[in-house]
Motif scaffolding. Sequence first.
Motif, PDB file in Angstrom:
ATOM      1  N   ARG A 107       0.737  -1.073  -0.204  1.00 21.84           N
ATOM      2  CA  ARG A 107      -0.229  -0.004  -0.051  1.00 21.84           C
ATOM      3  C   ARG A 107       0.931   1.287  -0.021  1.00 21.84           C
ATOM      4  NH1 ARG A 107      -5.059   0.086   3.918  1.00 21.84           N
ATOM      5  NH2 ARG A 107      -5.690  -1.749   2.238  1.00 21.84           N
ATOM      6  N   HIS A 108       2.127   1.350   0.850  1.00 16.48           N
ATOM      7  CA  HIS A 108       2.857   2.570   0.742  1.00 16.48           C
ATOM      8  C   HIS A 108       3.839   2.384  -0.091  1.00 16.48           C
ATOM      9  CE1 HIS A 108       0.506   4.111   4.171  1.00 16.48           C
ATOM     10  NE2 HIS A 108       0.340   2.823   4.502  1.00 16.48           N
ATOM     11  N   ALA A 109       4.957   1.327   0.004  1.00 10.23           N
ATOM     12  CA  ALA A 109       6.108   1.259  -0.977  1.00 10.23           C
ATOM     13  C   ALA A 109       5.723   1.251  -2.300  1.00 10.23           C
ATOM     14  CB  ALA A 109       7.027   0.399  -0.292  1.00 10.23           C
ATOM     15  N   LEU A 110       4.908   0.284  -2.873  1.00  9.61           N
ATOM     16  CA  LEU A 110       4.625  -0.203  -4.249  1.00  9.61           C
ATOM     17  C   LEU A 110       3.967   1.114  -4.869  1.00  9.61           C
ATOM     18  CD1 LEU A 110       5.001  -1.955  -6.405  1.00  9.61           C
ATOM     19  CD2 LEU A 110       2.709  -2.999  -5.728  1.00  9.61           C
ATOM     20  N   ARG A 111       3.017   1.675  -4.038  1.00  9.79           N
ATOM     21  CA  ARG A 111       2.185   2.631  -4.718  1.00  9.79           C
ATOM     22  C   ARG A 111       2.838   3.979  -5.199  1.00  9.79           C
ATOM     23  NH1 ARG A 111      -3.782   5.002  -2.994  1.00  9.79           N
ATOM     24  NH2 ARG A 111      -4.082   6.345  -4.773  1.00  9.79           N
ATOM     25  N   ASN A 112       3.909   4.281  -4.192  1.00 14.58           N
ATOM     26  CA  ASN A 112       4.846   5.326  -4.577  1.00 14.58           C
ATOM     27  C   ASN A 112       5.996   4.959  -5.675  1.00 14.58           C
ATOM     28  OD1 ASN A 112       4.209   7.614  -2.659  1.00 14.58           O
ATOM     29  ND2 ASN A 112       3.997   6.050  -1.266  1.00 14.58           N
ATOM     30  N   ALA A 113       6.205   3.843  -5.448  1.00 16.83           N
ATOM     31  CA  ALA A 113       7.085   3.056  -6.644  1.00 16.83           C
ATOM     32  C   ALA A 113       6.493   3.022  -8.008  1.00 16.83           C
ATOM     33  CB  ALA A 113       7.970   1.903  -6.206  1.00 16.83           C
ATOM     34  N   ALA A 114       5.300   3.120  -7.932  1.00 11.52           N
ATOM     35  CA  ALA A 114       4.250   2.658  -9.339  1.00 11.52           C
ATOM     36  C   ALA A 114       4.861   3.548 -10.429  1.00 11.52           C
ATOM     37  CB  ALA A 114       3.011   2.939  -9.161  1.00 11.52           C
ATOM     38  N   VAL A 115       5.283   4.824 -10.373  1.00  7.52           N
ATOM     39  CA  VAL A 115       5.226   5.670 -11.597  1.00  7.52           C
ATOM     40  C   VAL A 115       6.172   5.032 -12.505  1.00  7.52           C
ATOM     41  CG1 VAL A 115       6.030   7.881 -12.506  1.00  7.52           C
ATOM     42  CG2 VAL A 115       4.292   7.621 -10.417  1.00  7.52           C
ATOM     43  N   PRO A 116       7.454   4.755 -12.331  1.00  6.77           N
ATOM     44  CA  PRO A 116       8.369   4.120 -13.357  1.00  6.77           C
ATOM     45  C   PRO A 116       7.962   2.809 -13.663  1.00  6.77           C
ATOM     46  CG  PRO A 116       9.609   4.179 -11.074  1.00  6.77           C
ATOM     47  CD  PRO A 116       8.147   5.031 -11.078  1.00  6.77           C
ATOM     48  N   PHE A 150      -3.245   8.987 -10.719  1.00  8.26           N
ATOM     49  CA  PHE A 150      -3.985   8.274  -9.789  1.00  8.26           C
ATOM     50  C   PHE A 150      -3.201   7.563  -8.867  1.00  8.26           C
ATOM     51  CE2 PHE A 150      -5.234   3.961  -9.062  1.00  8.26           C
ATOM     52  CZ  PHE A 150      -6.514   3.937  -8.621  1.00  8.26           C
ATOM     53  N   PHE A 151      -1.832   7.115  -9.245  1.00  6.24           N
ATOM     54  CA  PHE A 151      -1.008   6.752  -8.397  1.00  6.24           C
ATOM     55  C   PHE A 151      -0.115   7.851  -7.562  1.00  6.24           C
ATOM     56  CE2 PHE A 151      -1.670   3.343 -11.301  1.00  6.24           C
ATOM     57  CZ  PHE A 151      -1.651   2.191 -10.494  1.00  6.24           C
ATOM     58  N   ASP A 152      -0.020   8.800  -8.004  1.00  7.33           N
ATOM     59  CA  ASP A 152       0.699   9.923  -7.222  1.00  7.33           C
ATOM     60  C   ASP A 152       0.049  11.175  -7.559  1.00  7.33           C
ATOM     61  OD1 ASP A 152       2.525  11.850  -6.298  1.00  7.33           O
ATOM     62  OD2 ASP A 152       4.254  11.157  -7.596  1.00  7.33           O
ATOM     63  N   PRO A 153      -0.941  11.336  -6.237  1.00  4.95           N
ATOM     64  CA  PRO A 153      -1.609  12.597  -6.182  1.00  4.95           C
ATOM     65  C   PRO A 153      -0.936  13.887  -6.394  1.00  4.95           C
ATOM     66  CG  PRO A 153      -2.079  10.954  -4.232  1.00  4.95           C
ATOM     67  CD  PRO A 153      -0.874  10.704  -5.017  1.00  4.95           C
ATOM     68  N   ARG A 154       0.462  13.964  -6.084  1.00  8.00           N
ATOM     69  CA  ARG A 154       1.051  15.290  -6.483  1.00  8.00           C
ATOM     70  C   ARG A 154       1.091  15.801  -7.761  1.00  8.00           C
ATOM     71  NH1 ARG A 154       6.635  13.185  -3.635  1.00  8.00           N
ATOM     72  NH2 ARG A 154       5.894  11.298  -5.140  1.00  8.00           N
ATOM     73  N   ILE A 155       0.868  14.539  -8.629  1.00  8.44           N
ATOM     74  CA  ILE A 155       0.917  14.998 -10.244  1.00  8.44           C
ATOM     75  C   ILE A 155      -0.259  15.536 -10.460  1.00  8.44           C
ATOM     76  CG2 ILE A 155       1.122  14.084 -12.335  1.00  8.44           C
ATOM     77  CD1 ILE A 155       3.230  12.017 -11.109  1.00  8.44           C
ATOM     78  N   ARG A 156      -0.716  16.754 -10.980  1.00 10.40           N
ATOM     79  CA  ARG A 156      -1.987  17.072 -11.337  1.00 10.40           C
ATOM     80  C   ARG A 156      -1.732  17.806 -12.840  1.00 10.40           C
ATOM     81  NH1 ARG A 156      -4.249  14.540  -9.059  1.00 10.40           N
ATOM     82  NH2 ARG A 156      -5.344  14.720  -6.993  1.00 10.40           N
ATOM     83  N   TYR A 157      -2.724  17.623 -13.612  1.00 17.13           N
ATOM     84  CA  TYR A 157      -2.844  18.408 -15.120  1.00 17.13           C
ATOM     85  C   TYR A 157      -3.842  19.372 -15.127  1.00 17.13           C
ATOM     86  CZ  TYR A 157      -0.304  13.874 -16.034  1.00 17.13           C
ATOM     87  OH  TYR A 157       0.435  12.987 -16.111  1.00 17.13           O
TER      88      TYR A 157
END
Lengths: 313, 536
Positions: free
Chosen positions: A229-238, A306-313
């Motif tokens: 829930r924590h590590a994988l979700r934050n590692a998901a972008v690459p 979706f995976f990283d809420p900091r990214i916004r368009y």
Amino acid sequence: MLVYTFRRILAAVPVLLTVAVFVFLLLRLTPGDPAAIIAGDMATPEQLERIRTSLGLDKPIVVQFFSWFWLLMQGDLGTSLISNTPVSGMIAKHIEPTISLALLTIVLSVAIAVPLGVLAAWRHGTWIDYTVMTISVVGFSVPVFVIGYILIQFFAIDLKWFPVQGFRSITRGIGPFLERAVLPSLTLASIYVALIARMTRASVLEVLGEDYVRTARAKGLKEKTVLFRHALRNAAVPVLTIIGTGFALLITGVVVTESIFNIPGIGRLTVDAILARDYPVIQGMILLTSGIYVLVNLIIDLSYSFFDPRIRY
Amino acid sequence: MQITNNSKSGSFRGMLAAACIALSASVTGFAADASANTLVAVPHSGLRILDPIITTAHIVRNHGYMIYDTLLALDADFKVQPQMASYTVSDDGLTYTFILRDGLKWHDGAPVTAEDCIASIERWGKRDTSGQVLFDKLESLTANGEKEFVFKLKEPFSYLPETLAKPSSVVPFMMPKRIAATPADTAITEFIGSGPFRFVTEEYQPGVKSVYEKFADYVPRSEAPSWLAGGKVVKVDRVEWTAMPDAQTAMNAIQSGEIDYLEAPPIDLLPLVEGNDELTVKRLSPLGSQTMGRMNFLYPPFDNKKIRQAALKAMNQKDVLDAFIGNPEYYTICGAFFGCGTPFESSAGSESLTGSGDVEGAKALLKEAGYDGTPVVILQPTDVTTTKAQPVVAANALRAAGFTVELQPMDWQTVVTRRASQKPIAEGGWNMFFTNWIVPEIMTPLNNPMLNGRGKNGFFGWATDEKMEALRAKYIAAKTAQEQKAAADELQAHAMDEVSYVPLGQYNVPSVWRNVLTGPLESPVPVFWNIEKTED
């Protein structure tokens, strides 16, 4: 986000137009004459010329380009010079096997590779990590056709669990579809499992040292929750980027696997068209490929948020 | 919570089990692709063109034999036999009257008429070289009622029946008049024949799959089948041609029972199936094919006869066939331009070629000709197994004799385009290329496309050779079998002297089929009538 999506789609138009122009011109510079291919061994120069005329290949390149482009603007990809059938129909018949194969491959790859990568990162430096990395190196190094033939020999010829070749549409039932799609998908998955597992391991390793992971562990969360829930979700972008590009590569690069398993997909259509200098089919295929890349990249970019809420368009 | 988890896990396991059961249930039936009424065959290549008149591609010709019929046909004794029609010839040899047999129907149900046949012959005559010869001799071709049509000739042409019975490559197939009215250089778009099978257009996938159904209204002749003549009795409901680009896949598929018939397995993979008692490995084409090299007569160095002779002396068939085929069981050393096993077989002038070559003789001829080291550009296709080895072996042989050789690797379609170029070598021309012919395509002076001297209007290589044309005319004018043979022998000797081309031997690849099939026929063209299929 809607505005961003619209802008990205709009930006794809000049890309596709440029591709269209370049492909058209490059193909005309390639040696080869579809008329000679159709006419065969005994054609006289006059007969060849008459066939060229009937195919419209005697017209100046500019005229040929604008005829094709005019049709393209109306959504018509033209007609195959060799088989005399509409290109869009040919692509429609060949795309289903490729898309379904690619989807199954990606599902299998993700299902196998992500847990393996997380496991390897979690048990970094142990035999588990080394085993996963060894599997990964093997997956990278052994050519797909070797893996394909080994799977056919073992599972289709020796054990007779699967047919050795062919494709059945999913519309004819999940069983017939899977019995023919499993081996080619496993063959293709070998390289993607290796790729995604390595990428997942590296990304998860990076975030496992972050403060929020330590905090999560300090809160007493179960290791599974911390990891997935924590590590994988934050590692998901690459990882997501690799999966997305992998999907596009799968659609456009499955020629060998399609050949080994006799799957009538778009890889085979493209190779046949190139060998026969069937210009409209090649042009249609390259436009389709470019479109798929544009679309897949857009979907990847949109899914980041979706995976990283900091990214916004 | 625990219960919920268990239930989720249980439901997942249940789904997995259900999927496995569903899969295993379906897996048991995969070999049944080739069901009792359907013959699944893998042809030598994918079918992409459907007009057998516009192209010489063998796969299209084979498709033609499925759905179309011919007026006359050749039997195993090289005799012309009636097929759709019988004929009579007038005493002066100037009038041939053809009468269509009863019961002939197109696949759309309409009756076959004389007008249909005339339109078909006219379209074919514009594309086929021997058809053009026939039309040169023709004064008129007219219908006399629904079933009769008459050829009136300007001068006797005794090869008229043979020309209409030619088995390959542009075969005079009969089509309905509305289809045959299509210009000869434009592909037809409707595929209605009167042959023993009906083409299933809706299931056609170019290059992948073509499907044929038994034509219920076809009335076969009563005679026993012999090559392409006799009764075409269809004994299966459906034939599916499935193209397989990978030869190993095709070999696997026939062993596993997913296909019934493999037309042309690669020779090097035959050991995989030769010991399998569920399969038959047999040559069905009694004559096989001839492999050959053709030089460009327009440009140096092969515009010089002595240098062509030197090249011929430098080569030998055994080296080429060993590299190309390998197993001597499947090849024949044969110096005959018209093929071995044919009525016009002759080995005159081929001694060095069928022996071990004559490198010293080649060197002497090169010296005598004053060869200046002009490079010989050989087109080398790398993507077609049946033409890959010949250029490499020939290049080595030529180099050994003192030629400067430039092997240019390329794909076959580039060879096809390049060989049609009459430009000088520096502008994309060429000096030599290699190809193969099935023997019936080259077995007479009338149909062998390389043995003509019509210069730039002739076959690629464009030899201008008046004596060759005179000898062809002599053959055409011959009245008896002895006179024909004598003219053909003269042509053989002359063509060897001129090195019109270099015959590099004959090869004969067997087909493979599962033993559930009985009745595959010997024929120069693969045919699917007379084949019966029983359950495994």
